[in-house]
Design a protein around this motif. Structure first.
Motif, PDB file in Angstrom:
ATOM      1  N   LEU A  98      30.381  38.442  44.954  1.00 47.10           N
ATOM      2  CA  LEU A  98      31.639  38.323  43.681  1.00 47.10           C
ATOM      3  C   LEU A  98      32.518  38.923  43.994  1.00 47.10           C
ATOM      4  CD1 LEU A  98      32.286  34.693  43.385  1.00 47.10           C
ATOM      5  CD2 LEU A  98      30.423  35.744  41.951  1.00 47.10           C
ATOM      6  N   GLU A  99      32.256  40.267  43.417  1.00 47.42           N
ATOM      7  CA  GLU A  99      32.558  41.027  42.291  1.00 47.42           C
ATOM      8  C   GLU A  99      33.667  41.658  43.846  1.00 47.42           C
ATOM      9  OE1 GLU A  99      33.944  41.728  39.738  1.00 47.42           O
ATOM     10  OE2 GLU A  99      32.532  40.895  38.482  1.00 47.42           O
ATOM     11  N   GLN A 100      33.327  42.703  44.840  1.00 48.22           N
ATOM     12  CA  GLN A 100      33.726  43.268  46.041  1.00 48.22           C
ATOM     13  C   GLN A 100      35.088  41.926  45.738  1.00 48.22           C
ATOM     14  OE1 GLN A 100      30.743  44.415  48.536  1.00 48.22           O
ATOM     15  NE2 GLN A 100      29.095  44.536  47.152  1.00 48.22           N
ATOM     16  N   SER A 101      34.683  40.808  46.133  1.00 48.96           N
ATOM     17  CA  SER A 101      36.284  39.797  46.665  1.00 48.96           C
ATOM     18  C   SER A 101      37.066  39.538  45.877  1.00 48.96           C
ATOM     19  CB  SER A 101      35.693  38.729  47.018  1.00 48.96           C
ATOM     20  OG  SER A 101      34.037  38.570  47.341  1.00 48.96           O
ATOM     21  N   LEU A 102      36.752  39.788  44.245  1.00 49.66           N
ATOM     22  CA  LEU A 102      37.813  39.704  43.516  1.00 49.66           C
ATOM     23  C   LEU A 102      38.254  40.901  43.563  1.00 49.66           C
ATOM     24  CD1 LEU A 102      35.856  37.906  40.388  1.00 49.66           C
ATOM     25  CD2 LEU A 102      37.867  37.297  42.407  1.00 49.66           C
ATOM     26  N   GLN A 103      37.698  42.147  43.331  1.00 53.14           N
ATOM     27  CA  GLN A 103      38.494  43.550  43.677  1.00 53.14           C
ATOM     28  C   GLN A 103      39.303  43.822  44.330  1.00 53.14           C
ATOM     29  OE1 GLN A 103      37.817  45.780  41.337  1.00 53.14           O
ATOM     30  NE2 GLN A 103      39.499  47.030  42.267  1.00 53.14           N
ATOM     31  N   ALA A 104      38.524  43.042  45.776  1.00 52.30           N
ATOM     32  CA  ALA A 104      39.620  43.194  47.232  1.00 52.30           C
ATOM     33  C   ALA A 104      41.115  42.404  46.690  1.00 52.30           C
ATOM     34  CB  ALA A 104      39.246  42.562  48.328  1.00 52.30           C
ATOM     35  N   LEU A 105      40.512  41.184  46.103  1.00 51.75           N
ATOM     36  CA  LEU A 105      42.216  40.121  45.467  1.00 51.75           C
ATOM     37  C   LEU A 105      42.656  40.696  44.884  1.00 51.75           C
ATOM     38  CD1 LEU A 105      40.799  37.007  45.422  1.00 51.75           C
ATOM     39  CD2 LEU A 105      42.213  37.248  47.278  1.00 51.75           C
ATOM     40  N   ARG A 106      42.155  41.708  44.408  1.00 51.60           N
ATOM     41  CA  ARG A 106      42.713  42.611  43.465  1.00 51.60           C
ATOM     42  C   ARG A 106      44.435  43.382  43.112  1.00 51.60           C
ATOM     43  NH1 ARG A 106      38.034  42.354  39.537  1.00 51.60           N
ATOM     44  NH2 ARG A 106      38.092  41.154  38.059  1.00 51.60           N
ATOM     45  N   GLN A 107      43.727  43.804  44.370  1.00 51.69           N
ATOM     46  CA  GLN A 107      44.269  44.983  45.207  1.00 51.69           C
ATOM     47  C   GLN A 107      45.492  44.451  45.666  1.00 51.69           C
ATOM     48  OE1 GLN A 107      41.160  47.184  46.994  1.00 51.69           O
ATOM     49  NE2 GLN A 107      40.384  48.276  45.244  1.00 51.69           N
ATOM     50  N   ARG A 108      45.184  43.487  46.477  1.00 46.57           N
ATOM     51  CA  ARG A 108      46.288  42.829  46.320  1.00 46.57           C
ATOM     52  C   ARG A 108      47.569  42.072  46.145  1.00 46.57           C
ATOM     53  NH1 ARG A 108      45.448  41.761  52.629  1.00 46.57           N
ATOM     54  NH2 ARG A 108      46.472  40.039  52.510  1.00 46.57           N
ATOM     55  N   GLY A 109      47.118  42.475  44.760  1.00 43.97           N
ATOM     56  CA  GLY A 109      47.810  41.244  43.764  1.00 43.97           C
ATOM     57  C   GLY A 109      47.791  40.123  43.838  1.00 43.97           C
ATOM     58  N   MET A 110      46.799  39.753  44.121  1.00 45.82           N
ATOM     59  CA  MET A 110      46.572  37.783  44.364  1.00 45.82           C
ATOM     60  C   MET A 110      45.727  37.450  43.262  1.00 45.82           C
ATOM     61  SD  MET A 110      48.209  37.906  46.974  1.00 45.82           S
ATOM     62  CE  MET A 110      48.496  36.020  46.645  1.00 45.82           C
ATOM     63  N   VAL A 111      44.959  38.018  41.657  1.00 43.92           N
ATOM     64  CA  VAL A 111      45.144  37.343  41.190  1.00 43.92           C
ATOM     65  C   VAL A 111      45.602  37.647  39.708  1.00 43.92           C
ATOM     66  CG1 VAL A 111      42.798  37.030  42.010  1.00 43.92           C
ATOM     67  CG2 VAL A 111      42.873  38.832  40.691  1.00 43.92           C
ATOM     68  N   TYR A 112      45.178  36.774  39.195  1.00 45.03           N
ATOM     69  CA  TYR A 112      46.163  37.186  37.509  1.00 45.03           C
ATOM     70  C   TYR A 112      45.549  36.540  36.313  1.00 45.03           C
ATOM     71  CZ  TYR A 112      48.649  32.542  38.521  1.00 45.03           C
ATOM     72  OH  TYR A 112      48.290  30.740  38.056  1.00 45.03           O
ATOM     73  N   GLU A 113      45.434  37.027  35.047  1.00 42.94           N
ATOM     74  CA  GLU A 113      44.998  36.192  34.063  1.00 42.94           C
ATOM     75  C   GLU A 113      45.836  35.145  33.213  1.00 42.94           C
ATOM     76  OE1 GLU A 113      41.753  37.423  32.101  1.00 42.94           O
ATOM     77  OE2 GLU A 113      41.208  39.575  33.513  1.00 42.94           O
ATOM     78  N   ARG A 114      45.208  34.193  32.888  1.00 43.96           N
ATOM     79  CA  ARG A 114      46.019  33.363  31.280  1.00 43.96           C
ATOM     80  C   ARG A 114      44.972  32.350  31.599  1.00 43.96           C
ATOM     81  NH1 ARG A 114      49.905  28.930  35.348  1.00 43.96           N
ATOM     82  NH2 ARG A 114      47.923  28.121  35.081  1.00 43.96           N
ATOM     83  N   ASP A 115      45.562  32.322  30.702  1.00 48.17           N
ATOM     84  CA  ASP A 115      44.735  31.502  28.697  1.00 48.17           C
ATOM     85  C   ASP A 115      42.723  32.023  28.872  1.00 48.17           C
ATOM     86  OD1 ASP A 115      47.447  29.951  28.414  1.00 48.17           O
ATOM     87  OD2 ASP A 115      46.318  27.984  30.290  1.00 48.17           O
ATOM     88  N   GLY A 116      42.920  33.595  29.075  1.00 45.12           N
ATOM     89  CA  GLY A 116      41.918  33.881  29.347  1.00 45.12           C
ATOM     90  C   GLY A 116      41.046  33.618  30.372  1.00 45.12           C
ATOM     91  N   ALA A 117      41.583  32.845  31.830  1.00 49.57           N
ATOM     92  CA  ALA A 117      41.122  32.595  32.695  1.00 49.57           C
ATOM     93  C   ALA A 117      41.235  33.463  34.037  1.00 49.57           C
ATOM     94  CB  ALA A 117      40.433  31.524  33.622  1.00 49.57           C
ATOM     95  N   LEU A 118      40.558  33.656  35.507  1.00 50.75           N
ATOM     96  CA  LEU A 118      41.388  34.613  36.574  1.00 50.75           C
ATOM     97  C   LEU A 118      41.199  33.697  37.103  1.00 50.75           C
ATOM     98  CD1 LEU A 118      41.991  37.296  37.358  1.00 50.75           C
ATOM     99  CD2 LEU A 118      39.190  37.624  38.388  1.00 50.75           C
TER     100      LEU A 118
END
Length: 390
Positions: A98-118
């Motif tokens: 799960l963390e690996q998947s999120l890290q890959a998404l971060r590297q692609r710029g596909m996730v962001y934080e808003r209102d304390g959530a990802l």
């Protein structure tokens, strides 16, 4: 998850009520005899009275989940459905995927934080809005687990995935595909088949069911009543997007109204013809005999034309994920054969075995043998037996 927690609360409450009938039952708890059965099994193995209530509920949740999963596995194996790998959300969290998947998404710029959530940018790939994958309390959503689950499958080398979901999940399809596309998965890798409900009928009446109220018929109960072959065939008579009416009384009939019986009986009848040929001393040659030109009856031509459709039908049905077309094909083919066979019972001229014309018998035996192969192969692809006697 919350449903497993609710299962544990339901089982614990039933156990508690055995010594304290006034103990409250969860408002949205699960009813049914199986909850009582689980409570009885636990009472014979563990003394929940020596545990704190929260620990007792957690134990009931684990015990109930393991027992229910064990039954599901057993029932599916009985139904001839085998899964090579069983995955759980707990496995995904524990493996770090799960963390690996999120890290890959971060590297692609596909996730962001808003209102304390990802959040994940699924709108970039056709979704109607971006989706939360980690809540503000730090807990991952089901959606995050679904993304990781599919990415794990792709990492194992699969060139495509086919998901079978209930029709009530139709709104989930695009968001999952969008999330996978945002993770670098090519368009078309995931196919989703949405299946409709099955309505069970007995005695001309629909059997009303409610999982939460504990009113239902299990797959095992259905198999015990109608058999695995009949159940598999009927479940495969409709396209996945059509509601299925499963008439228990019809499926137990031994006549032409029962499609699986009709097809299996065709195979058994052909086997009886070959037993008769052996008794008559008629040789059976599997190389096409030169006497095939003697097959001139329109019914024989119809059988040959129908069998010639078998290979392209299989290719098309597989490509379009439409196995129901095979059940209809086999039923039609069986109908043609039964019509042909019955002609011989009324008129000796049309009998497959005619000792007065050995060459014609050889030609018809070859035709019957080819038909037997198609029926056996077709039933085999559906996971249904081809009996030699009925």
């Amino acid at each position: 998850g919350q449903q497993i927690r609710l299962l544990g609360e339901s089982v614990f409450s039933r156990w508690k009520q055995s010594v304290d009938p006034g103990h409250p039952f969860p408002e949205k708890g699960y009813h049914g005899e199986y909850i009582l059965d689980l409570a009885r099994q636990i009472s014979m193995q563990e003394d929940l009275g020596n545990m704190a209530e929260e620990d007792a509920i957690a134990f009931c949740s684990r015990f109930g989940k393991e027992k229910m999963l064990e039954e599901i596995r057993s029932d599916l194996e009985e139904f001839r459905v085998h899964f090579d790998t069983w995955s759980s959300e707990t496995d995904l969290h524990g493996s770090g995927l799960l963390e690996q998947s999120l890290q890959a998404l971060r590297q692609r710029g596909m996730v962001y934080e808003r209102d304390g959530a990802l959040w994940i940018r699924t709108t970039d790939y056709g979704d109607d809005k971006d989706r939360v994958i980690r809540k503000r309390d730090g807990q991952y959503t089901y959606f995050a687990s679904d993304i990781s689950y599919h990415l794990q499958k792709r990492s194992r080398g699969f060139t495509g995935a086919i998901n079978i979901w209930g029709a009530d999940h139709h709104g989930y399809v695009q968001r999952v595909k969008a999330a996978l596309n945002s993770s670098g998965v090519e368009e078309g890798w995931l196919s989703v088949l949405l299946i409709q409900l099955v309505k069970l009928w007995k005695g001309g009446q629909e059997v009303k069911m409610s999982k939460r109220a504990g009113q239902y018929v299990t797959l095992r109960e259905l198999l015990e009543e109608v058999g695995v072959d009949a159940a598999r065939f009927v479940f495969l008579t409709k396209n996945h997007d059509s509601t299925l009416d499963f008439d228990v009384d019809l499926v137990k009939k031994q006549d032409s109204d029962n499609p699986v019986y009709y097809v299996q009986y065709a195979h058994a009848r052909i086997c009886s013809i070959f037993r008769k040929a052996a008794e008559e001393g008629l040789p059976v040659h599997w190389d096409p005999p030169p006497v095939l030109g003697k097959l001139t009856a329109e019914e024989e031509m119809a059988l040959i034309r129908n069998m010639a459709e078998f290979p392209p039908l299989l290719e098309d049905a597989c490509g379009k994920l439409e196995p129901h077309r095979l059940t209809y094909y086999l039923a039609d083919l069986a109908g043609l054969f039964h019509k042909y066979f019955n002609m011989g019972t009324k008129n000796a001229e049309y009998r497959v075995i005619n000792t007065d014309d050995v060459e014609l018998s050889r030609a018809r035996l070859f035709l019957a043998g080819a038909l037997r192969i198609v029926l056996e192969n077709g039933l085999g692809l559906l996971g249904i037996t081809a009996p030699e006697k009925m």
